[in-house]
Design a protein around this motif. Sequence first.
Motif, PDB file in Angstrom:
ATOM      1  N   GLY A  34       0.846  -1.191   0.000  1.00  0.00           N
ATOM      2  CA  GLY A  34       0.000   0.000   0.000  1.00  0.00           C
ATOM      3  C   GLY A  34       0.878   1.237   0.000  1.00  0.00           C
ATOM      4  N   LEU A  35       0.348   2.310  -0.570  1.00  0.00           N
ATOM      5  CA  LEU A  35       1.135   3.528  -0.706  1.00  0.00           C
ATOM      6  C   LEU A  35       0.231   4.747  -0.590  1.00  0.00           C
ATOM      7  N   ALA A  36       0.580   5.672   0.273  1.00  0.00           N
ATOM      8  CA  ALA A  36      -0.139   6.940   0.365  1.00  0.00           C
ATOM      9  C   ALA A  36       0.297   7.823  -0.804  1.00  0.00           C
ATOM     10  N   VAL A  37      -0.677   8.528  -1.390  1.00  0.00           N
ATOM     11  CA  VAL A  37      -0.417   9.354  -2.567  1.00  0.00           C
ATOM     12  C   VAL A  37      -0.827  10.791  -2.259  1.00  0.00           C
ATOM     13  N   PRO A  38       0.029  11.778  -2.585  1.00  0.00           N
ATOM     14  CA  PRO A  38      -0.288  13.164  -2.276  1.00  0.00           C
ATOM     15  C   PRO A  38      -1.331  13.755  -3.216  1.00  0.00           C
ATOM     16  N   GLN A  39      -1.996  14.800  -2.750  1.00  0.00           N
ATOM     17  CA  GLN A  39      -2.947  15.531  -3.589  1.00  0.00           C
ATOM     18  C   GLN A  39      -2.187  16.352  -4.616  1.00  0.00           C
ATOM     19  N   GLY A  40      -2.896  16.730  -5.665  1.00  0.00           N
ATOM     20  CA  GLY A  40      -2.286  17.566  -6.695  1.00  0.00           C
ATOM     21  C   GLY A  40      -1.563  16.740  -7.743  1.00  0.00           C
ATOM     22  N   ALA A  41      -0.659  17.408  -8.460  1.00  0.00           N
ATOM     23  CA  ALA A  41       0.117  16.728  -9.501  1.00  0.00           C
ATOM     24  C   ALA A  41       1.071  15.747  -8.831  1.00  0.00           C
ATOM     25  N   ASN A  42       0.835  14.472  -9.054  1.00  0.00           N
ATOM     26  CA  ASN A  42       1.654  13.465  -8.386  1.00  0.00           C
ATOM     27  C   ASN A  42       2.096  12.395  -9.368  1.00  0.00           C
ATOM     28  N   ARG A  43       3.054  11.616  -8.921  1.00  0.00           N
ATOM     29  CA  ARG A  43       3.534  10.467  -9.680  1.00  0.00           C
ATOM     30  C   ARG A  43       3.952   9.393  -8.697  1.00  0.00           C
ATOM     31  N   VAL A  71      -5.066  -2.327 -14.398  1.00  0.00           N
ATOM     32  CA  VAL A  71      -3.739  -2.554 -14.956  1.00  0.00           C
ATOM     33  C   VAL A  71      -3.144  -1.207 -15.351  1.00  0.00           C
ATOM     34  N   ILE A  72      -1.951  -0.918 -14.842  1.00  0.00           N
ATOM     35  CA  ILE A  72      -1.303   0.343 -15.209  1.00  0.00           C
ATOM     36  C   ILE A  72      -0.031   0.115 -16.011  1.00  0.00           C
ATOM     37  N   TYR A  73       0.444  -1.158 -16.050  1.00  0.00           N
ATOM     38  CA  TYR A  73       1.687  -1.432 -16.767  1.00  0.00           C
ATOM     39  C   TYR A  73       1.793  -2.921 -17.059  1.00  0.00           C
ATOM     40  N   THR A  74       2.231  -3.254 -18.271  1.00  0.00           N
ATOM     41  CA  THR A  74       2.559  -4.643 -18.600  1.00  0.00           C
ATOM     42  C   THR A  74       3.885  -4.668 -19.339  1.00  0.00           C
ATOM     43  N   SER A  75       4.616  -5.749 -19.128  1.00  0.00           N
ATOM     44  CA  SER A  75       5.905  -5.912 -19.785  1.00  0.00           C
ATOM     45  C   SER A  75       6.026  -7.358 -20.245  1.00  0.00           C
ATOM     46  N   ARG A  76       6.398  -7.533 -21.479  1.00  0.00           N
ATOM     47  CA  ARG A  76       6.575  -8.859 -22.072  1.00  0.00           C
ATOM     48  C   ARG A  76       8.064  -9.159 -22.086  1.00  0.00           C
ATOM     49  N   GLU A  77       8.464 -10.191 -21.352  1.00  0.00           N
ATOM     50  CA  GLU A  77       9.878 -10.515 -21.195  1.00  0.00           C
ATOM     51  C   GLU A  77      10.156 -11.935 -21.680  1.00  0.00           C
ATOM     52  N   ASP A  95       3.381   5.698 -12.635  1.00  0.00           N
ATOM     53  CA  ASP A  95       1.930   5.899 -12.578  1.00  0.00           C
ATOM     54  C   ASP A  95       1.696   7.403 -12.453  1.00  0.00           C
ATOM     55  N   LEU A  96       1.034   7.992 -13.436  1.00  0.00           N
ATOM     56  CA  LEU A  96       0.850   9.441 -13.500  1.00  0.00           C
ATOM     57  C   LEU A  96      -0.506   9.876 -12.958  1.00  0.00           C
ATOM     58  N   ASN A  97      -0.537  11.019 -12.260  1.00  0.00           N
ATOM     59  CA  ASN A  97      -1.774  11.630 -11.767  1.00  0.00           C
ATOM     60  C   ASN A  97      -2.688  10.603 -11.108  1.00  0.00           C
ATOM     61  N   VAL A  98      -2.172   9.980 -10.072  1.00  0.00           N
ATOM     62  CA  VAL A  98      -2.878   8.927  -9.353  1.00  0.00           C
ATOM     63  C   VAL A  98      -4.028   9.538  -8.559  1.00  0.00           C
ATOM     64  N   PRO A  99      -5.223   8.939  -8.616  1.00  0.00           N
ATOM     65  CA  PRO A  99      -6.338   9.437  -7.803  1.00  0.00           C
ATOM     66  C   PRO A  99      -5.966   9.392  -6.320  1.00  0.00           C
ATOM     67  N   VAL A 100      -6.312  10.443  -5.615  1.00  0.00           N
ATOM     68  CA  VAL A 100      -5.941  10.547  -4.204  1.00  0.00           C
ATOM     69  C   VAL A 100      -6.989   9.856  -3.344  1.00  0.00           C
ATOM     70  N   THR A 101      -6.537   8.888  -2.574  1.00  0.00           N
ATOM     71  CA  THR A 101      -7.331   8.239  -1.530  1.00  0.00           C
ATOM     72  C   THR A 101      -6.401   8.098  -0.342  1.00  0.00           C
ATOM     73  N   SER A 102      -6.858   7.484   0.731  1.00  0.00           N
ATOM     74  CA  SER A 102      -5.962   7.332   1.873  1.00  0.00           C
ATOM     75  C   SER A 102      -4.753   6.482   1.505  1.00  0.00           C
ATOM     76  N   ASN A 103      -4.957   5.412   0.742  1.00  0.00           N
ATOM     77  CA  ASN A 103      -3.866   4.555   0.267  1.00  0.00           C
ATOM     78  C   ASN A 103      -4.250   3.939  -1.063  1.00  0.00           C
ATOM     79  N   GLN A 104      -3.248   3.692  -1.890  1.00  0.00           N
ATOM     80  CA  GLN A 104      -3.438   2.951  -3.130  1.00  0.00           C
ATOM     81  C   GLN A 104      -2.740   1.612  -2.965  1.00  0.00           C
ATOM     82  N   GLY A 105      -3.373   0.553  -3.432  1.00  0.00           N
ATOM     83  CA  GLY A 105      -2.753  -0.761  -3.383  1.00  0.00           C
ATOM     84  C   GLY A 105      -2.125  -1.092  -4.721  1.00  0.00           C
TER      85      GLY A 105
END
Length: 135
Positions: A34-43, A71-77, A95-105
Amino acid sequence: MSNVFNVGTSVPAQGSGSLNRTVTSTPILLAQFGLAVPQGANRVLLSATVGVRSSLLAPVLIFTILRGNQVIYTSREAVLLSVGQEQTVTVHAIDLNVPVTSNQGYSLTVELENSLLTGAVVTGPVEFSGVSYTL
């Protein structure tokens, strides 16, 4: 100037040979955090390292990074090794401009692209991390 907001990590296996998980044509979960994400322009910068071994011919693995169920990313290896040899695969995503919630999984999965005459095993290490920041 960028400001680091939060760091998340998942390290289910630290060394080579520390796991023995067969990769199938259905995604298997390797790591999550889990990761907390800031408000505004974030990455969020995401990075994963996975040790694999070819168990049959030359498998092609699909690594997927999800935020929640999206799904935000896939890689074929392609694992171009002789049977039994190990390889370490590293993937990076932003991950660009992530929606702000208490945490993202965030989660990391792997699957075989075509299980006909190919096979692979996750042997370790498995490390998955992310850093959220503002611009």
